[in-house]
Design a protein around this motif. Sequence first.
Motif: not given
Length: 591
Positions: A11-15, A32-34, A48-52
């Motif tokens: 959650t931390v790195y995704r946000e 951060a997404c990696d 989906i976040t990393r794709s965007q």
Amino acid sequence: MEEKQLYGGLTVYRERGVYLRRLEQFVKAKAACDEAYKNNPDNVRLLITRSQVCADAVQPQQAYDDAELALKLEPSNMKARKVQANAMYTMSDFERSIVMNYRGARDRQQPPYFTEGISQGLETLQDCIGEHAGNVMLDFYPLIKQQAEHKDNHSIAKTHVSRIPKLEVKKKFTQMEARKHSTLARVLAMKYLGPMAYDKFFLQQLDEDPRISSANSKGSRKLEAHIKEALTSLSERQEMLRTQRPYYTIKRAEKSESKYLTKYRKEILEQERKVDAYNAERLLRKVDVCLRQNNIMDLISKAERMQIFLDTKTPRTLPDKDLYIDRLYRTVGEGYLSLYRLSYRFSDRHNSRRIAFLMGMQVRPSSYDSVVAKFPYKFSNIKTATERLLAQLDMCENSNMRCWLMFELSWLMNKEKNYPLAKFYAKRCQAQAQEIGSTVWWLNACFMLMSGDMQQGNTHEVLAQIEEAYNFADNLLAPDQVKAFLLKCATVASSTTLADDNKAIRDRQKQILRVIDDQKIRTETGVLFKRMWTVPRGRQFNVLPKGEHILAPQSERRRARQRGLSIVPGPEKRIALPPISSVLGFQIFDI
């Protein structure tokens, strides 16, 4: 010992990646997404976040792969479908993007993501091959036919193949072709990138700047990597936008504008032509003023300023550009030729030293010589200047400008003691000058030939060139000044080679040291002579035999100067006594 994992790391790195994406810091957002992907690679929301993020960073292939992986984990995810369709559109696969948007629109009507994707894809197809494109084959038929003929000529099978390899020489751009190429590149960047085009131009100049490579090699490599990365990103974005809306579509849209706008642009163009013509005439008048004043240093600086002005103009905004270039470099040639003159106020020795200075010989000319004081010195790196001149010579089409470029190259080669190459460029300059009938540039090139031969001591070649130039100078309107200079050059070349006074002074010092018998005194005298060379010439005591001469009356400033002042530290002086008043009973105290 295993590394302790962060609690709630996914959650931390995704946000953090979502937050950095809003700030348009895509590199940090992707990192951060990696990091979150390492904690949980099966999280659909993370994929989906990393794709965007990858789609915003113009990395459509990775964006498509992440969206496809998310759909494998959750096939009914509409957000993943939308991201995948956008990635296909970014990859210029417009047909598949439209199909995927139609499939998504069946399942979800609102929000209108898929409907907007369908409209966007259909409009792009209309721009590429539809109504908006117009009759591309008919509009560009001459260009298409020319390219087809060129391809057919190169595709003819050779009946005989030689075993000797033949070097393929690529045809270089002419000055006009290079200008058209650079102008088109700038126009395309402005059409597709908008204000970001200026960032691209800045990065292109920075990439070619030699100052990037500094003593800090590690920092230079890092800076070069950042420049190339940013330039590649902008180029890829421009290419992607050009694929979505080709240039011929933009040109057709511009043709369909109103007649009032066309009339307005025509008036602006006429006004711009008037302003450019006025500025060109103004700069040429300044160059002519410097020529009449024999101020060649200012003449060359003004000519460089006008050349910079002409480089920014095209034949569309300045129709008489070639005429201005001819006038400019004819004036520059006359300015260089005016350097080769004698002064009847100087003695014969001073004129000989002026000739030796102009011919590149190692002499110390008089500081009050007007030719020396206004000589156009080149305070630049010779290697860089040579590369720049050669690049200009390859693309130059104007004959007078080519003469100037070859004259400058010959001057630089003589300064570098590369006499064969200097002679080569001087001969080329003479050949070009004979083609256009320019006596001025022919004589300038002849003086460069004389300079190289005189520095090498080739007296016979110098005399032959002087004789040829003397006969050729009859084509000038006022040949007397040049002919007098040539006759004096013949006298100087026939006499003994001019040498600097420094050599005579050093020889005299060596003779003095040989006469001294005492080793200690000889060593001290040698040290004294070495220290003398650190003192300016005007403050050294003389070691050459000289007759007595009457001292000229000195000015007040010269009489009041401090005696013995030099850069060599001398013995310490005592503090001066306080002044004593001549009035009885009165004394000045230093409080």
